[in-house]
Design a protein around this motif. Structure first.
Motif, PDB file in Angstrom:
ATOM      1  N   PRO A   1      35.455  76.291  28.192  1.00  0.00           N
ATOM      2  CA  PRO A   1      36.201  75.213  27.529  1.00  0.00           C
ATOM      3  C   PRO A   1      35.421  73.894  27.523  1.00  0.00           C
ATOM      4  CG  PRO A   1      37.602  76.407  29.056  1.00  0.00           C
ATOM      5  CD  PRO A   1      36.194  76.863  29.325  1.00  0.00           C
ATOM      6  N   PRO A   2      35.512  73.122  26.441  1.00  0.00           N
ATOM      7  CA  PRO A   2      34.856  71.811  26.386  1.00  0.00           C
ATOM      8  C   PRO A   2      35.336  70.911  27.529  1.00  0.00           C
ATOM      9  CG  PRO A   2      35.664  72.460  24.226  1.00  0.00           C
ATOM     10  CD  PRO A   2      36.224  73.445  25.197  1.00  0.00           C
ATOM     11  N   ASN A   3      34.455  70.068  28.018  1.00  0.00           N
ATOM     12  CA  ASN A   3      34.753  69.055  29.040  1.00  0.00           C
ATOM     13  C   ASN A   3      35.018  69.638  30.433  1.00  0.00           C
ATOM     14  OD1 ASN A   3      34.745  67.093  26.894  1.00  0.00           O
ATOM     15  ND2 ASN A   3      36.869  67.653  26.475  1.00  0.00           N
ATOM     16  N   LYS A   4      34.814  70.940  30.625  1.00  0.00           N
ATOM     17  CA  LYS A   4      35.132  71.539  31.913  1.00  0.00           C
ATOM     18  C   LYS A   4      33.916  72.074  32.671  1.00  0.00           C
ATOM     19  CE  LYS A   4      39.050  73.407  32.751  1.00  0.00           C
ATOM     20  NZ  LYS A   4      40.226  74.300  32.852  1.00  0.00           N
ATOM     21  N   SER A   5      32.729  71.938  32.099  1.00  0.00           N
ATOM     22  CA  SER A   5      31.533  72.426  32.797  1.00  0.00           C
ATOM     23  C   SER A   5      31.209  71.529  33.985  1.00  0.00           C
ATOM     24  CB  SER A   5      30.340  72.470  31.848  1.00  0.00           C
ATOM     25  OG  SER A   5      30.513  73.475  30.877  1.00  0.00           O
ATOM     26  N   LEU A   6      30.902  72.158  35.107  1.00  0.00           N
ATOM     27  CA  LEU A   6      30.583  71.427  36.332  1.00  0.00           C
ATOM     28  C   LEU A   6      29.299  72.006  36.937  1.00  0.00           C
ATOM     29  CD1 LEU A   6      31.326  69.356  38.518  1.00  0.00           C
ATOM     30  CD2 LEU A   6      32.776  71.113  39.579  1.00  0.00           C
ATOM     31  N   PHE A   7      28.213  71.248  36.800  1.00  0.00           N
ATOM     32  CA  PHE A   7      26.932  71.649  37.369  1.00  0.00           C
ATOM     33  C   PHE A   7      26.806  71.052  38.774  1.00  0.00           C
ATOM     34  CE2 PHE A   7      26.519  71.886  32.819  1.00  0.00           C
ATOM     35  CZ  PHE A   7      25.714  72.990  32.587  1.00  0.00           C
ATOM     36  N   TRP A   8      25.915  71.619  39.595  1.00  0.00           N
ATOM     37  CA  TRP A   8      25.841  71.157  40.979  1.00  0.00           C
ATOM     38  C   TRP A   8      24.516  71.544  41.612  1.00  0.00           C
ATOM     39  CZ3 TRP A   8      25.060  75.083  44.466  1.00  0.00           C
ATOM     40  CH2 TRP A   8      25.364  76.381  44.013  1.00  0.00           C
ATOM     41  N   GLU A   9      24.253  70.894  42.732  1.00  0.00           N
ATOM     42  CA  GLU A   9      23.164  71.284  43.627  1.00  0.00           C
ATOM     43  C   GLU A   9      23.595  70.950  45.056  1.00  0.00           C
ATOM     44  OE1 GLU A   9      20.502  72.934  43.293  1.00  0.00           O
ATOM     45  OE2 GLU A   9      19.780  72.753  41.227  1.00  0.00           O
ATOM     46  N   ASN A  10      23.369  71.873  45.978  1.00  0.00           N
ATOM     47  CA  ASN A  10      23.566  71.660  47.415  1.00  0.00           C
ATOM     48  C   ASN A  10      25.005  71.430  47.862  1.00  0.00           C
ATOM     49  OD1 ASN A  10      20.712  71.751  48.101  1.00  0.00           O
ATOM     50  ND2 ASN A  10      20.552  69.773  47.075  1.00  0.00           N
ATOM     51  N   ASN A  11      25.979  71.989  47.151  1.00  0.00           N
ATOM     52  CA  ASN A  11      27.376  71.833  47.580  1.00  0.00           C
ATOM     53  C   ASN A  11      28.273  72.891  46.930  1.00  0.00           C
ATOM     54  OD1 ASN A  11      27.363  70.720  44.943  1.00  0.00           O
ATOM     55  ND2 ASN A  11      27.186  68.654  45.783  1.00  0.00           N
ATOM     56  N   GLN A  12      27.870  74.130  46.973  1.00  0.00           N
ATOM     57  CA  GLN A  12      28.542  75.180  46.206  1.00  0.00           C
ATOM     58  C   GLN A  12      30.011  75.372  46.561  1.00  0.00           C
ATOM     59  OE1 GLN A  12      26.899  79.106  46.578  1.00  0.00           O
ATOM     60  NE2 GLN A  12      28.116  79.923  44.926  1.00  0.00           N
ATOM     61  N   LEU A  13      30.323  75.472  47.840  1.00  0.00           N
ATOM     62  CA  LEU A  13      31.703  75.788  48.191  1.00  0.00           C
ATOM     63  C   LEU A  13      32.639  74.622  47.930  1.00  0.00           C
ATOM     64  CD1 LEU A  13      31.291  77.989  51.376  1.00  0.00           C
ATOM     65  CD2 LEU A  13      31.623  78.667  49.011  1.00  0.00           C
ATOM     66  N   LEU A  14      32.134  73.414  48.024  1.00  0.00           N
ATOM     67  CA  LEU A  14      32.940  72.265  47.623  1.00  0.00           C
ATOM     68  C   LEU A  14      33.245  72.350  46.133  1.00  0.00           C
ATOM     69  CD1 LEU A  14      34.173  69.462  48.136  1.00  0.00           C
ATOM     70  CD2 LEU A  14      31.982  68.530  47.420  1.00  0.00           C
ATOM     71  N   VAL A  15      32.230  72.664  45.344  1.00  0.00           N
ATOM     72  CA  VAL A  15      32.404  72.798  43.897  1.00  0.00           C
ATOM     73  C   VAL A  15      33.424  73.878  43.579  1.00  0.00           C
ATOM     74  CG1 VAL A  15      31.248  73.580  41.779  1.00  0.00           C
ATOM     75  CG2 VAL A  15      30.147  71.886  43.245  1.00  0.00           C
ATOM     76  N   ASN A  16      33.313  75.022  44.262  1.00  0.00           N
ATOM     77  CA  ASN A  16      34.261  76.108  44.016  1.00  0.00           C
ATOM     78  C   ASN A  16      35.696  75.674  44.272  1.00  0.00           C
ATOM     79  OD1 ASN A  16      32.091  77.720  43.420  1.00  0.00           O
ATOM     80  ND2 ASN A  16      32.228  78.991  45.246  1.00  0.00           N
ATOM     81  N   SER A  17      35.900  74.935  45.362  1.00  0.00           N
ATOM     82  CA  SER A  17      37.255  74.496  45.698  1.00  0.00           C
ATOM     83  C   SER A  17      37.748  73.422  44.742  1.00  0.00           C
ATOM     84  CB  SER A  17      37.289  73.976  47.139  1.00  0.00           C
ATOM     85  OG  SER A  17      37.009  75.011  48.042  1.00  0.00           O
ATOM     86  N   PHE A  18      36.885  72.476  44.416  1.00  0.00           N
ATOM     87  CA  PHE A  18      37.300  71.405  43.516  1.00  0.00           C
ATOM     88  C   PHE A  18      37.587  71.927  42.119  1.00  0.00           C
ATOM     89  CE2 PHE A  18      36.213  67.763  40.682  1.00  0.00           C
ATOM     90  CZ  PHE A  18      37.328  66.988  40.994  1.00  0.00           C
ATOM     91  N   ALA A  19      36.784  72.889  41.659  1.00  0.00           N
ATOM     92  CA  ALA A  19      37.016  73.472  40.330  1.00  0.00           C
ATOM     93  C   ALA A  19      38.325  74.245  40.276  1.00  0.00           C
ATOM     94  CB  ALA A  19      35.845  74.379  39.953  1.00  0.00           C
ATOM     95  N   ASP A  20      38.785  74.727  41.438  1.00  0.00           N
ATOM     96  CA  ASP A  20      40.076  75.416  41.535  1.00  0.00           C
ATOM     97  C   ASP A  20      40.133  76.630  40.620  1.00  0.00           C
ATOM     98  OD1 ASP A  20      42.604  75.901  42.506  1.00  0.00           O
ATOM     99  OD2 ASP A  20      43.603  74.505  41.135  1.00  0.00           O
ATOM    100  N   ARG A  21      39.118  77.477  40.758  1.00  0.00           N
ATOM    101  CA  ARG A  21      39.039  78.733  39.992  1.00  0.00           C
ATOM    102  C   ARG A  21      39.213  78.505  38.487  1.00  0.00           C
ATOM    103  NH1 ARG A  21      41.459  84.260  42.518  1.00  0.00           N
ATOM    104  NH2 ARG A  21      39.740  84.638  43.937  1.00  0.00           N
TER     105      ARG A  21
END
Length: 296
Positions: free
Chosen positions: A97-117
């Motif tokens: 979906p537009p506006n929902k891409s979340l790229f990251w480095e060095n914080n994977q599990l935080l990203v997973n939780s914040f993205a909320d599946r």
């Protein structure tokens, strides 16, 4: 009398042979294939299309497993290329979906939780193609249909290994199909810099972003709780990233976490692409990200 000496010598010989066989069997330095890999991949596939994100529609999870497996079995485990996963991508692909891409480095599990599946953002691990392989390890053996459960090559041993090539391919596809406002979450306490080079974001994702589909790139830089403030917007590696993206013609904004706030109220903890994470730290970090999530 000779028999009394013979059996101890035989026992020692067997122990030495077993020890030698064990050393010989572990060919690579990395962990071996995750046990029950087939069941996990197929199970995750059904979990995703039935519970996590049913909007992707029907997918043939058995075919997905076969395509995944055939990318690396019966091959030299150091000769697996990203394009070997092309059929797997074709079978698992769905719209980001537009506006929902979340790229990251060095914080994977935080990203997973914040993205909320995928409910708040859809990181690579929240896509079907990323979801089935997250935190798993695998490799095959040359001229053998079996998986190697003893050991698999690390990226240091050879770059073209099954797992590295998998994530390279997925990173390229994810970047190509991201659109609208792009979000990037970086760790300002990472020892190697918030924007590592080489790195997946630097080497495989930025080069494959489609400029005509992207309206803005929003960078968040956050520090570890009680961690050092190594990188910030406009400084060090983050400045390098901002300069690179601006030169490519993107509208870039960068925001640091609140440096004046007490350490216990700031930032996510650090993690590599498979590191550990503490939920309490996510709660303290949520206020910062939610504030900007509402804006963007």
């Amino acid at each position: 009398m000779m028999m009394n000496h013979f059996f101890p010598l035989l026992f020692v010989s067997v122990l030495c042979m077993n020890s030698f066989t064990g050393v010989q069997g572990k060919k690579w330095k990395g962990e071996g294939t995750t046990q029950n890999l087939e069941s996990i991949v197929i199970g995750r596939c059904y979990d995703y299309i039935r519970i996590v994100n049913p909007s992707v529609g029907e997918k043939n999870c058995s075919q997905i497993w076969e395509a995944f497996k055939n990318a690396f079995i019966n091959k030299d485990p150091c000769s697996i290329l990203p394009e070997d996963y092309e059929l797997f991508i074709n079978l698992t692909f769905h719209t980001i979906p537009p506006n929902k891409s979340l790229f990251w480095e060095n914080n994977q599990l935080l990203v997973n939780s914040f993205a909320d599946r995928g409910r708040r953002y859809m990181s690579l691990g929240d896509t079907l193609f990323g979801f089935v392989g997250d935190f798993l390890n695998w490799c095959g053996q040359a001229d053998s249909p079996g998986l190697d459960y003893e050991s698999c090559p690390t990226t240091t041993e050879c770059e073209n290994n099954a797992v590295e090539s998998f994530w390279r391919m997925l990173s390229i596809i994810y970047a190509k199909h991201s659109s609208g406002v792009i979000h990037v979450l970086l760790n300002g306490s990472a020892a190697g810099g918030a924007y590592p080079q080489p790195g997946f974001f630097a080497d495989y994702e930025i080069p494959n972003l489609q400029k005509d589909k992207i309206s803005q790139i929003v960078i968040w830089v956050v520090d570890d709780i009680e961690g050092p403030d190594i990188d910030s917007c406009g400084a060090h590696s983050v400045k390098t990233l901002e300069t690179r993206l601006t030169a490519l013609g993107y509208d870039v904004t960068c925001t640091d976490n609140d440096k004046s706030a007490p350490a216990a109220q700031r930032g996510p903890i650090s993690s590599d692409r498979g590191g550990s994470w503490n939920k309490l730290m996510f709660v303290s970090f949520a206020g910062f990200l939610f504030r900007f999530a509402l804006v963007y």
